[in-house]
Design a protein around this motif. Structure first.
Motif, short mmCIF file in Angstrom:
data_model
loop_
_atom_site.label_atom_id
_atom_site.label_comp_id
_atom_site.label_asym_id
_atom_site.label_seq_id
_atom_site.Cartn_x
_atom_site.Cartn_y
_atom_site.Cartn_z
N GLU A 137 0.89 -1.32 0.07
CA GLU A 137 -0.01 0.09 0.09
C GLU A 137 0.81 1.36 -0.21
O GLU A 137 0.36 2.30 -0.64
N SER A 138 2.10 1.27 0.47
CA SER A 138 3.14 2.18 0.46
C SER A 138 3.48 2.48 -0.84
O SER A 138 4.03 3.70 -1.04
N LYS B 198 -10.39 -3.45 5.57
CA LYS B 198 -9.22 -2.43 5.39
C LYS B 198 -9.95 -1.22 4.78
O LYS B 198 -10.90 -1.38 3.62
N LYS B 199 -9.52 0.00 4.90
CA LYS B 199 -9.83 1.35 4.61
C LYS B 199 -8.69 2.04 4.04
O LYS B 199 -8.44 3.06 4.37
N GLY B 200 -7.98 1.37 3.41
CA GLY B 200 -6.57 2.00 2.91
C GLY B 200 -6.63 2.90 1.68
O GLY B 200 -7.56 3.00 1.10
N ARG B 201 -5.61 3.68 1.48
CA ARG B 201 -5.56 4.39 0.44
C ARG B 201 -5.73 3.85 -1.10
O ARG B 201 -6.08 4.32 -1.90
N VAL B 202 -4.93 2.57 -1.00
CA VAL B 202 -5.13 1.87 -2.42
C VAL B 202 -6.16 0.84 -2.22
O VAL B 202 -6.79 0.03 -1.45
N ARG B 203 -7.01 0.74 -3.45
CA ARG B 203 -8.05 0.12 -3.53
C ARG B 203 -7.74 -1.42 -3.61
O ARG B 203 -6.74 -1.81 -4.31
N HIS C 65 -2.41 1.96 -8.01
CA HIS C 65 -3.87 2.65 -8.08
C HIS C 65 -4.75 1.49 -7.10
O HIS C 65 -5.62 1.57 -6.60
N SER C 66 -4.29 0.22 -7.50
CA SER C 66 -4.89 -1.14 -6.89
C SER C 66 -4.25 -2.03 -6.62
O SER C 66 -3.09 -2.15 -7.24
#
Length: 349
Positions: free
Chosen positions: A205-206, A252-257, A210-211
């Motif tokens: 995720e870092s 999870k509610k991360g930045r990356v889909r 985009h996904s």
């Protein structure tokens, strides 16, 4: 894998729901060709343990698609398609094709939307071609973190090269002031990583992606397009651990889909990984929309060879006798043995 801003399977589910009812009216004829999966080469610098074309890589490692065939294909698309099909470049490792830059330029000059699947090892080398010639999305295959990924790839340093390639491509894209390509990661679920998918996501995720998509491996007693899928992986998967990891991913509610496979619940997973499972209910429009082209010009849909671009033009392949017969057989309601674990499995509800 991503197409036009959404996960490929989400898009295909949408298309399937809208078009599946029309297939019976078309009979053996296809819709206008939506997408071509163009396999540029059997050559690959890695030997991934779970690769479904590993045998082909060893047998035909130097086989590459002829640039003249690609040019001819582009000319036919320009003549015969008001709405041009999307082209997905894959392999082997497509960046090993000696004419990759020229193929990318051809797609760009013909205003064809294209995407790329790669292991990322040579991404830094071809960042300029990928950015400047209009690639919409680069799908990088990463199955674990650090040495664990290298072990799966059977290549020391493979993980480091892929991560460097992703970061370099994003930097190059920023320097060129371009929105595309999107960068996506595809992670195949296997017995080594199946209980740690949420941890893999936390690490990846870092990255400037985009996904991140997680995908079940295909397996079974049959061959698809000449590829042996009998890899005896079902008994190696920790179903309870996999279900737990997928559940954590869903929360999870991360930045990356996150894009997850259809089978995520324990009961669904047990059903998917039954070795004797071989059928799927519902209908699929894949054979009415999508075509796979091998490096030697042979064309496939699902598990069937249906034509040869060295002997036929695209229209003769797409709506020829072989394709008509294949589609009509599917309209009788009998799914193929390969359908259940197909990575493009998009049955209608």
């Amino acid at each position: 894998m991503e197409i036009l801003g959404m996960d490929a399977k989400q898009l295909l589910n949408l298309i399937n729901a809208q078009l599946v009812g029309w297939t019976k009216f078309l009979g053996g004829r296809g819709f206008p060709l939506c997408a071509i999966q163009l396999l540029l080469t059997w050559d690959c610098n890695l030997r991934c343990k779970y690769c479904i074309v590993k045998e082909e890589l060893d047998m035909f490692s130097k086989k590459q698609i002829d640039l003249r065939l690609v040019k001819n294909l582009m000319e036919q698309i320009q003549r015969n398609h008001f709405l041009k099909p999307w082209v997905h470049l894959t392999g082997g490792e497509p960046l090993l094709h000696k004419e990759f830059t020229n193929i990318a330029r051809l797609l760009f000059e013909n205003r064809i939307n294209w995407t790329l699947a790669t292991n990322g090892y040579f991404l830094k080398k071809y960042a300029e071609a990928v950015c400047d010639f209009g690639c919409f999305c680069v799908n990088v295959s990463i199955d674990d973190i650090g040495p664990a990924h290298d072990e799966i790839r059977e290549k020391e340093g493979a993980f480091k090269r892929a991560i460097e390639g992703i970061k370099f491509l994003e930097g190059f894209k920023t320097m060129r002031n371009k929105r595309n390509p999107h960068i996506a990661i595809n992670c195949t679920i296997n017995e080594k990583n199946c209980t740690r998918l949420h941890e893999i996501y936390d690490y990846l995720e870092s990255l400037p992606v985009h996904s991140i998509s997680f995908q079940h491996l295909s397996f079974g007693p049959q061959r698809i397009s000449g590829v042996d899928l009998n890899r005896n992986i079902a008994e190696k998967i920790d179903i309870v651990g996999l279900a737990s990891s997928l559940e954590k991913l869903m929360k999870k509610k991360g930045r990356v889909r996150i894009n997850l496979p259809k089978s995520v619940r324990k009961n669904d997973l047990e059903n998917y990984y039954k070795p004797d499972k071989g059928r799927v209910s519902g209908s699929c429009v894949f054979p009415w929309l999508f075509l796979f082209v091998a490096p030697d010009g042979r064309c496939y849909v699902c598990d069937r060879k249906i034509g040869d671009l060295k002997k036929q033009n695209m229209q003769e392949v797409w709506n020829g006798d072989e394709m008509h017969q294949f589609r009509r057989s599917l309209l009788k309601g009998k799914a193929l043995p390969c359908c259940f674990r197909c990575c493009w499995n998009i049955p209608s509800k």
